[in-house]
Design a protein around this motif. Sequence first.
Motif, PDB file in Angstrom:
ATOM      1  N   THR A 157       0.989  -1.180   0.170  1.00 42.81           N
ATOM      2  CA  THR A 157       0.154  -0.006   0.004  1.00 42.81           C
ATOM      3  C   THR A 157       0.922   1.279  -0.008  1.00 42.81           C
ATOM      4  OG1 THR A 157      -1.870  -1.150   1.222  1.00 42.81           O
ATOM      5  CG2 THR A 157      -1.848   1.164   1.254  1.00 42.81           C
ATOM      6  N   LEU A 158       1.808   1.237   0.872  1.00 40.12           N
ATOM      7  CA  LEU A 158       2.810   2.356   0.873  1.00 40.12           C
ATOM      8  C   LEU A 158       3.659   2.692  -0.392  1.00 40.12           C
ATOM      9  CD1 LEU A 158       4.054   1.948   4.574  1.00 40.12           C
ATOM     10  CD2 LEU A 158       2.573   3.642   3.680  1.00 40.12           C
ATOM     11  N   ALA A 159       4.050   1.376  -1.036  1.00 40.46           N
ATOM     12  CA  ALA A 159       4.604   1.252  -2.332  1.00 40.46           C
ATOM     13  C   ALA A 159       3.706   2.141  -3.366  1.00 40.46           C
ATOM     14  CB  ALA A 159       5.099  -0.006  -2.652  1.00 40.46           C
ATOM     15  N   ASN A 160       2.461   1.832  -3.463  1.00 39.49           N
ATOM     16  CA  ASN A 160       1.808   2.299  -4.578  1.00 39.49           C
ATOM     17  C   ASN A 160       1.467   3.812  -4.242  1.00 39.49           C
ATOM     18  OD1 ASN A 160       1.149   0.002  -5.877  1.00 39.49           O
ATOM     19  ND2 ASN A 160      -0.649  -0.639  -4.518  1.00 39.49           N
ATOM     20  N   LEU A 161       1.577   4.140  -2.923  1.00 38.83           N
ATOM     21  CA  LEU A 161       1.357   5.866  -2.390  1.00 38.83           C
ATOM     22  C   LEU A 161       2.580   6.371  -3.086  1.00 38.83           C
ATOM     23  CD1 LEU A 161      -0.578   7.690  -1.060  1.00 38.83           C
ATOM     24  CD2 LEU A 161       0.697   7.242   0.917  1.00 38.83           C
ATOM     25  N   CYS A 162       3.816   5.892  -2.604  1.00 35.62           N
ATOM     26  CA  CYS A 162       5.027   6.465  -2.966  1.00 35.62           C
ATOM     27  C   CYS A 162       5.021   6.624  -4.583  1.00 35.62           C
ATOM     28  CB  CYS A 162       6.238   5.739  -2.571  1.00 35.62           C
ATOM     29  SG  CYS A 162       6.345   5.926  -0.707  1.00 35.62           S
ATOM     30  N   TRP A 163       4.764   5.494  -5.256  1.00 40.53           N
ATOM     31  CA  TRP A 163       4.656   5.538  -6.578  1.00 40.53           C
ATOM     32  C   TRP A 163       3.877   6.671  -7.265  1.00 40.53           C
ATOM     33  CZ3 TRP A 163       7.605   3.365 -10.327  1.00 40.53           C
ATOM     34  CH2 TRP A 163       6.993   3.309 -11.620  1.00 40.53           C
ATOM     35  N   GLY A 164       2.928   6.995  -6.676  1.00 38.18           N
ATOM     36  CA  GLY A 164       2.083   8.194  -7.143  1.00 38.18           C
ATOM     37  C   GLY A 164       2.667   9.513  -6.592  1.00 38.18           C
ATOM     38  N   LEU A 165       3.208   9.846  -5.412  1.00 41.67           N
ATOM     39  CA  LEU A 165       3.473  10.666  -5.145  1.00 41.67           C
ATOM     40  C   LEU A 165       4.961  11.259  -5.437  1.00 41.67           C
ATOM     41  CD1 LEU A 165       1.809  10.618  -1.442  1.00 41.67           C
ATOM     42  CD2 LEU A 165       1.189  11.872  -3.543  1.00 41.67           C
ATOM     43  N   LEU A 166       6.089  10.407  -5.425  1.00 41.23           N
ATOM     44  CA  LEU A 166       7.396  10.631  -5.617  1.00 41.23           C
ATOM     45  C   LEU A 166       7.530  10.664  -6.889  1.00 41.23           C
ATOM     46  CD1 LEU A 166       8.974   8.468  -2.549  1.00 41.23           C
ATOM     47  CD2 LEU A 166       7.870  10.928  -2.865  1.00 41.23           C
ATOM     48  N   LYS A 167       7.259  11.789  -7.608  1.00 41.71           N
ATOM     49  CA  LYS A 167       7.273  11.801  -9.136  1.00 41.71           C
ATOM     50  C   LYS A 167       8.971  12.023  -9.718  1.00 41.71           C
ATOM     51  CE  LYS A 167       2.840  12.528  -9.602  1.00 41.71           C
ATOM     52  NZ  LYS A 167       2.160  11.309 -10.244  1.00 41.71           N
ATOM     53  N   SER A 168       9.551  12.487  -8.878  1.00 46.78           N
ATOM     54  CA  SER A 168      11.241  12.498  -9.345  1.00 46.78           C
ATOM     55  C   SER A 168      11.687  11.367  -9.036  1.00 46.78           C
ATOM     56  CB  SER A 168      11.731  13.635  -8.388  1.00 46.78           C
ATOM     57  OG  SER A 168      13.121  13.820  -8.974  1.00 46.78           O
ATOM     58  N   ARG A 169      11.475  10.611  -8.042  1.00 40.96           N
ATOM     59  CA  ARG A 169      12.101   9.161  -7.713  1.00 40.96           C
ATOM     60  C   ARG A 169      11.626   8.144  -8.568  1.00 40.96           C
ATOM     61  NH1 ARG A 169      16.676   9.578  -4.361  1.00 40.96           N
ATOM     62  NH2 ARG A 169      16.093  10.915  -2.573  1.00 40.96           N
ATOM     63  N   LYS A 170      10.277   8.289  -9.104  1.00 42.53           N
ATOM     64  CA  LYS A 170       9.768   7.492 -10.056  1.00 42.53           C
ATOM     65  C   LYS A 170      10.320   7.702 -11.455  1.00 42.53           C
ATOM     66  CE  LYS A 170       5.249   6.766 -12.241  1.00 42.53           C
ATOM     67  NZ  LYS A 170       3.710   7.301 -12.366  1.00 42.53           N
ATOM     68  N   LYS A 171      10.481   8.754 -12.027  1.00 40.12           N
ATOM     69  CA  LYS A 171      11.237   9.456 -13.156  1.00 40.12           C
ATOM     70  C   LYS A 171      12.722   8.817 -13.157  1.00 40.12           C
ATOM     71  CE  LYS A 171      12.073  13.115 -16.127  1.00 40.12           C
ATOM     72  NZ  LYS A 171      11.866  14.572 -16.500  1.00 40.12           N
ATOM     73  N   THR A 172      13.434   8.747 -12.143  1.00 34.50           N
ATOM     74  CA  THR A 172      14.720   8.461 -12.009  1.00 34.50           C
ATOM     75  C   THR A 172      14.926   7.207 -12.247  1.00 34.50           C
ATOM     76  OG1 THR A 172      15.446  10.535 -10.607  1.00 34.50           O
ATOM     77  CG2 THR A 172      16.739   8.361 -10.570  1.00 34.50           C
ATOM     78  N   THR A 173      14.064   6.291 -11.535  1.00 32.55           N
ATOM     79  CA  THR A 173      13.952   4.853 -11.592  1.00 32.55           C
ATOM     80  C   THR A 173      13.703   4.251 -12.952  1.00 32.55           C
ATOM     81  OG1 THR A 173      13.100   4.786  -9.210  1.00 32.55           O
ATOM     82  CG2 THR A 173      13.182   2.725 -10.627  1.00 32.55           C
ATOM     83  N   ILE A 174      12.721   4.821 -13.563  1.00 38.24           N
ATOM     84  CA  ILE A 174      12.455   4.385 -15.118  1.00 38.24           C
ATOM     85  C   ILE A 174      13.751   4.694 -15.834  1.00 38.24           C
ATOM     86  CG2 ILE A 174      10.999   5.186 -17.007  1.00 38.24           C
ATOM     87  CD1 ILE A 174       8.541   5.573 -15.015  1.00 38.24           C
ATOM     88  N   THR A 175      14.255   6.007 -15.755  1.00 39.60           N
ATOM     89  CA  THR A 175      15.394   6.581 -16.474  1.00 39.60           C
ATOM     90  C   THR A 175      16.387   5.323 -16.378  1.00 39.60           C
ATOM     91  OG1 THR A 175      14.673   8.628 -16.543  1.00 39.60           O
ATOM     92  CG2 THR A 175      17.007   8.179 -17.095  1.00 39.60           C
ATOM     93  N   ASN A 176      16.693   4.874 -15.064  1.00 34.86           N
ATOM     94  CA  ASN A 176      17.680   4.042 -14.761  1.00 34.86           C
ATOM     95  C   ASN A 176      17.493   2.642 -15.427  1.00 34.86           C
ATOM     96  OD1 ASN A 176      19.686   6.008 -13.500  1.00 34.86           O
ATOM     97  ND2 ASN A 176      18.302   5.324 -11.531  1.00 34.86           N
TER      98      ASN A 176
END
Length: 313
Positions: free
Chosen positions: A49-68
Amino acid sequence: MSNPSPQYIPGKFYYQFLQPKYWLNWLSIILLMLLAILPWFIQRSIAHTLANLCWGLLKSRKKTTITNLKVCFPEWSEKQVYAQSKQVFHDMMLGVFETLNAWYKPHWFKGRVSIEGLEHIENAQKNGQGILLLGTHSTLLDAGGYICSKYFSPDVVYRPQNNPLLDMLIYRCRATIYKTQIDHDDMRGLIKHLKAGDAIWYSPDQDFGLKQGIMAPFFGEPAATVTAHRRLLKISKAVAIPLYFYRDGDDKNPRYKILIEPLLDQMPSNNELEDATRVNKIIEQQLRIAPTQYMWFHRRFKTRPEGYPNIYQ
């Protein structure tokens, strides 16, 4: 992050921690301790549940992960990259609960751990050699250190927290796992413990710029690569042994594996670039075992060679 203050002794309680400015920290600590006693199926549910929440809120971290992941796994489709990037967040949150279990409920790991290659550490210790365990910033966090401690006594290199209360808490919790905690700036301490024959977990897998390293290929892409371990090995006469730990199988009933590889011959060599490339290649091979159990939300390629574009735009 820098040391919270020269006046604080790591792990020591100070009465000023009872001041109102720390009350929210204490509430968070109590909450974490309560979460640690929950059964795994509830911890797992909360983690997702927390992971889904962070995935939606932490846009910069999400973008960095996808790019890496796009850069490092070009063979993956867009759909695979997206799914694996999201799994990184899930593994990170599972790692938080696994760390809480290692700190407060270590018996949970009983019967869940296996190890391969322990003889490489035992042989080096029989020869009186210090060991630099070359590892990665795994999402397992201190859970990985705990499962290793069931087979040998590791030291760890750490970065003190800015918040002195949280630093005290983490230091005390880690003291139940690691024989010694060595500040990342304490090079003399590192060398001292290596000369004494200790096994120290050291992760040379992050971008700290070129003042502390050189550019070397990582998954085929130029990356600023730390080279301090070469000096440590040379001065202390220690050996380098790759170490990797990961969660295996379904996370409903997880198992944990420790992989210890043979010591690296001729490390350090006379060629800094070859050594950096060699270590990066080892880390690549480790990460391919469980790709999403790595902290891909860090900007591994933030330092760029001249003429290369910024990949995190």
